[in-house]
Write an enzyme that holds these catalytic residues in place. Structure first.
Site, PDB file in Angstrom:
ATOM      1  N   HIS A 174       0.875  -1.183   0.000  1.00 33.19           N
ATOM      2  CA  HIS A 174       0.000   0.000   0.000  1.00 33.19           C
ATOM      3  C   HIS A 174       0.911   1.233   0.000  1.00 33.19           C
ATOM      4  O   HIS A 174       1.969   1.224   0.649  1.00 33.19           O
ATOM      5  CB  HIS A 174      -0.846   0.074   1.277  1.00 33.19           C
ATOM      6  CG  HIS A 174      -2.160  -0.641   1.239  1.00 33.19           C
ATOM      7  ND1 HIS A 174      -2.689  -1.275   2.338  1.00 33.19           N
ATOM      8  CD2 HIS A 174      -3.067  -0.802   0.246  1.00 33.19           C
ATOM      9  CE1 HIS A 174      -3.872  -1.796   2.036  1.00 33.19           C
ATOM     10  NE2 HIS A 174      -4.119  -1.532   0.765  1.00 33.19           N
ATOM     11  N   CYS A 268      -2.384   2.891   8.986  1.00 33.80           N
ATOM     12  CA  CYS A 268      -3.419   1.945   8.536  1.00 33.80           C
ATOM     13  C   CYS A 268      -4.637   1.983   9.453  1.00 33.80           C
ATOM     14  O   CYS A 268      -5.748   1.688   9.033  1.00 33.80           O
ATOM     15  CB  CYS A 268      -2.879   0.524   8.538  1.00 33.80           C
ATOM     16  SG  CYS A 268      -1.469   0.265   7.476  1.00 33.80           S
TER      17      CYS A 268
END
Ligand code: ARG
Length: 275
Positions: A174, A268
């Site tokens: 990511h 996150c």
């Protein structure tokens, strides 16, 4: 070297407690289903992160966790908002797809203008926003999760230029594992996570970036949340803390060992709500 004073700005965040957190499937190289997660510790660590952000004066909304969605604690992945507009996620893996619905419910109830992505995209996991860089710029990652077609879609939904960056190392699947906004115009990143051409683009646009090395990125040192002055990062990322301090920011370390086992850390677990 001396820097201008780094000024914090009050933020609004969305977080989801790891009440149903487990590592029962593996969709990134950090996840090992053979080692059990310490659920109580995960909750305790998450709560300390929430308290830390709260103590810094930020507003935190809490998303109701859903049983059977063990990755829901990674609240950053549910959507990406810019100036009141929300681009809703569409998860790559079926194990996480129902999380998108929970996030949609939150934004709808709160009265946001929401457009659900037709293209696969994992929200703030792969999108970062810099309101003061080039008049307001979105940085977007692709290569592992978010489909590059989602970048054009996000640009249409959000009305902000979206710059595509190619992630090439599966450990940094990511964008938010490889790059972070330190404030409204400055970033930190690990060049090795990006293709040579994307590295060139980042060097051209952000000559003053804080550069991380592989060890910093592996310690999840780029998976940070910054309010423009305080940079929240996990305790393992000591060297990265030193780097942001040298650049004039104040590192604040929190322990998040359990969340790392799912392949995530501070960023996150936190979605920024940009009204
Ligand atoms: N286990 C989760 C996944 O692989 C971790 C997500 C981490 N989130 C993030 N914003 N990088 O999807």
């Amino acid at each position: 070297m001396s820097y201008p004073e780094r000024i914090p700005r009050n933020r609004t965040y969305l977080m989801c407690p790891p009440e149903h957190y487990t590592v029962e499937y593996a969709i990134n190289p950090w996840m090992d289903t053979t080692i059990a997660v310490d659920a109580a510790l995960a909750l305790k660590q998450w709560d300390l992160l929430r308290t830390t952000l709260d103590d810094l004066g930020h507003t935190i909304h809490v998303l109701e966790p859903v049983a059977g969605l063990p990755d829901m604690v990674y609240a950053a992945n549910g959507a990406f908002s810019v100036d009141g507009r929300v681009y809703g996620a569409r998860f790559k893996y079926p194990q996480r797809s129902a999380e998108a619905v929970a996030h949609q419910g939150f934004y709808r109830t709160a009265g946001w203008s929401l457009t659900i992505g037709e293209q696969v995209n994992e929200g703030e996991g792969d999108f970062a926003y810099l309101p003061e860089a080039y008049g307001g710029l979105v940085l977007a990652g692709y290569g592992f999760r978010t489909d590059p077609a989602a970048h054009a879609e996000a640009q249409e939904v959000l009305g902000r230029p979206v710059l595509s960056l190619h992630l090439v190392d599966p450990a940094f699947y990511h964008l938010d594992t490889a790059l972070a906004a330190l404030d409204d115009r400055h970033i930190a990143y690990y060049p090795g996570a990006f293709s040579p051409a994307s590295q060139q683009v980042l060097a051209q646009l952000f000559p003053d970036a804080v550069l991380a090395d592989r060890a910093d990125a592996e310690a999840f040192g780029l998976n940070l949340v910054s309010d423009g002055r305080h940079v929240i990062l996990n305790t393992e990322a000591v060297a990265m803390g030193d780097k942001v301090r040298e650049a004039g920011y104040l590192p604040v370390h929190v322990e998040l060992t359990e969340l790392k086992r799912g392949g995530g850390s501070v960023k996150c677990a936190v979605a920024e709500l940009r009204h």
